[in-house]
Structure formats: C-alpha cells, structure tokens
Design a protein around this motif. Structure first.
Motif, PDB file in Angstrom:
ATOM      1  N   ALA A  20       0.829  -1.207   0.000  1.00 55.34           N
ATOM      2  CA  ALA A  20       0.000   0.000   0.000  1.00 55.34           C
ATOM      3  C   ALA A  20       0.867   1.261   0.000  1.00 55.34           C
ATOM      4  N   ASP A  21       2.088   1.134   0.454  1.00 56.99           N
ATOM      5  CA  ASP A  21       2.989   2.281   0.514  1.00 56.99           C
ATOM      6  C   ASP A  21       3.736   2.435  -0.811  1.00 56.99           C
ATOM      7  N   PRO A  22       3.652   3.606  -1.442  1.00 53.88           N
ATOM      8  CA  PRO A  22       4.306   3.786  -2.745  1.00 53.88           C
ATOM      9  C   PRO A  22       5.830   3.652  -2.696  1.00 53.88           C
ATOM     10  N   THR A  23       6.453   4.043  -1.601  1.00 57.32           N
ATOM     11  CA  THR A  23       7.902   3.894  -1.497  1.00 57.32           C
ATOM     12  C   THR A  23       8.282   2.422  -1.456  1.00 57.32           C
ATOM     13  N   ARG A  24       7.512   1.614  -0.742  1.00 57.83           N
ATOM     14  CA  ARG A  24       7.797   0.172  -0.709  1.00 57.83           C
ATOM     15  C   ARG A  24       7.626  -0.453  -2.084  1.00 57.83           C
ATOM     16  N   ARG A  25       6.591  -0.006  -2.820  1.00 63.39           N
ATOM     17  CA  ARG A  25       6.419  -0.530  -4.179  1.00 63.39           C
ATOM     18  C   ARG A  25       7.624  -0.167  -5.040  1.00 63.39           C
ATOM     19  N   ARG A  26       8.128   1.037  -4.866  1.00 60.39           N
ATOM     20  CA  ARG A  26       9.301   1.471  -5.635  1.00 60.39           C
ATOM     21  C   ARG A  26      10.535   0.663  -5.234  1.00 60.39           C
ATOM     22  N   VAL A  27      10.713   0.426  -3.936  1.00 61.54           N
ATOM     23  CA  VAL A  27      11.831  -0.394  -3.465  1.00 61.54           C
ATOM     24  C   VAL A  27      11.753  -1.780  -4.091  1.00 61.54           C
ATOM     25  N   LEU A  28      10.565  -2.366  -4.091  1.00 57.60           N
ATOM     26  CA  LEU A  28      10.384  -3.699  -4.667  1.00 57.60           C
ATOM     27  C   LEU A  28      10.681  -3.684  -6.169  1.00 57.60           C
ATOM     28  N   SER A  29      10.244  -2.651  -6.857  1.00 51.22           N
ATOM     29  CA  SER A  29      10.521  -2.529  -8.292  1.00 51.22           C
ATOM     30  C   SER A  29      12.015  -2.405  -8.561  1.00 51.22           C
ATOM     31  N   LEU A  30      12.682  -1.602  -7.766  1.00 47.75           N
ATOM     32  CA  LEU A  30      14.128  -1.446  -7.941  1.00 47.75           C
ATOM     33  C   LEU A  30      14.858  -2.769  -7.711  1.00 47.75           C
ATOM     34  N   LEU A  31      14.437  -3.492  -6.688  1.00 47.97           N
ATOM     35  CA  LEU A  31      15.052  -4.791  -6.423  1.00 47.97           C
ATOM     36  C   LEU A  31      14.789  -5.768  -7.571  1.00 47.97           C
ATOM     37  N   ALA A  32      13.590  -5.725  -8.104  1.00 47.95           N
ATOM     38  CA  ALA A  32      13.258  -6.602  -9.229  1.00 47.95           C
ATOM     39  C   ALA A  32      14.119  -6.261 -10.447  1.00 47.95           C
ATOM     40  N   GLU A  33      14.351  -4.977 -10.673  1.00 45.94           N
ATOM     41  CA  GLU A  33      15.185  -4.539 -11.797  1.00 45.94           C
ATOM     42  C   GLU A  33      16.645  -4.928 -11.612  1.00 45.94           C
ATOM     43  N   GLN A  34      17.159  -4.714 -10.400  1.00 45.59           N
ATOM     44  CA  GLN A  34      18.577  -4.913 -10.124  1.00 45.59           C
ATOM     45  C   GLN A  34      18.914  -6.356  -9.758  1.00 45.59           C
ATOM     46  N   ARG A  45      18.751   5.891  -5.077  1.00 46.90           N
ATOM     47  CA  ARG A  45      17.775   6.039  -6.168  1.00 46.90           C
ATOM     48  C   ARG A  45      16.388   6.450  -5.665  1.00 46.90           C
ATOM     49  N   LEU A  46      16.282   6.742  -4.372  1.00 50.32           N
ATOM     50  CA  LEU A  46      14.994   7.106  -3.784  1.00 50.32           C
ATOM     51  C   LEU A  46      15.101   8.432  -3.043  1.00 50.32           C
ATOM     52  N   PRO A  47      13.971   9.122  -2.907  1.00 43.79           N
ATOM     53  CA  PRO A  47      14.004  10.413  -2.213  1.00 43.79           C
ATOM     54  C   PRO A  47      13.850  10.275  -0.692  1.00 43.79           C
TER      55      PRO A  47
END
Length: 118
Positions: A20-34, A45-47
């Motif tokens: 539900a938290d957008p920062t966590r979704r971004r963290v998960l996306s970054l991990l999936a990419e990297q 890579r995050l604010p």
C-alpha cells in the motif's frame, strides 16, 4: 476453511498492506530490476534516507516479499517471488469470480431485455 487457507489469507493481507505504501512498491521494483541491492544503493535512487529504506525493507521482509543476505558488512536484499506469486493467484481468482458474477448479471439483463421486447 482450512488452517492453511487462513494462513494464505493472512499472508495476502500482509502483502497488500506492505504494498500500500508507494515507497515500498518502488523499493520492490528497484530490487526486481537490479536483482540484488543494499539499502545504501537503494537509497541513492529514492528520495528517502538509508534509514527509511531499511525500515521499508523490514516491512517488505515481514510480508515475505524480500529477503536479506549478509555478505561481509553489507546486507544484500532480493525479491522473494513466491509470496508475490501467491498474492497474484489470489487476485486472479478474485477477478475471475467477479468476471463470472458480471457475466451472470449481463446474461440476466439481456434475457430481461429480450422478454421486454414487443
């Protein structure tokens, strides 16, 4: 409902709450990419601060979405796809249930419309 089913429900609830938290979704996306990253490299890579990233990783870890592996002084995090897969299966099942319901409503409405025609 079986005990296992109850556990699946709790796991899905935890995953949805974590995502539900957008920062966590971004963290998960970054991990999936990297594939693998440390809290420090993610923070670059995050604010948000590194400490905030660590807290988000802890929440994602508690939901079973990521795992950390200590390598020397670093903790390297990776995505755990099994939990995501289980949640995706639950969501697909829910969507299929709604598709069936909506199809039934459409069928009833079309039948009623045909009957109402002169």
């Amino acid at each position: 409902m079986t005990q296992e089913g109850h556990g699946d429900d709790e796991a899905v609830d935890t995953v949805i709450a974590a995502l539900a938290d957008p920062t966590r979704r971004r963290v998960l996306s970054l991990l999936a990419e990297q594939g693998e990253a440390t809290a420090t490299t993610l923070a670059e890579r995050l604010p948000v601060s590194r400490q905030a990233v660590v807290k988000h990783l802890a929440a994602l870890g508690a939901a079973g979405l990521v795992s950390g592996n200590r390598v020397g002084r670093e903790v390297r995090y990776t995505v755990r796809p099994a939990t995501l897969d289980m949640t995706a299966r639950w969501m697909a099942s829910l969507a299929a249930d709604w598709d069936r319901r909506l199809s039934r409503i459409k069928h009833i409405a079309e039948a009623a419309e045909r009957e109402a025609r002169p």
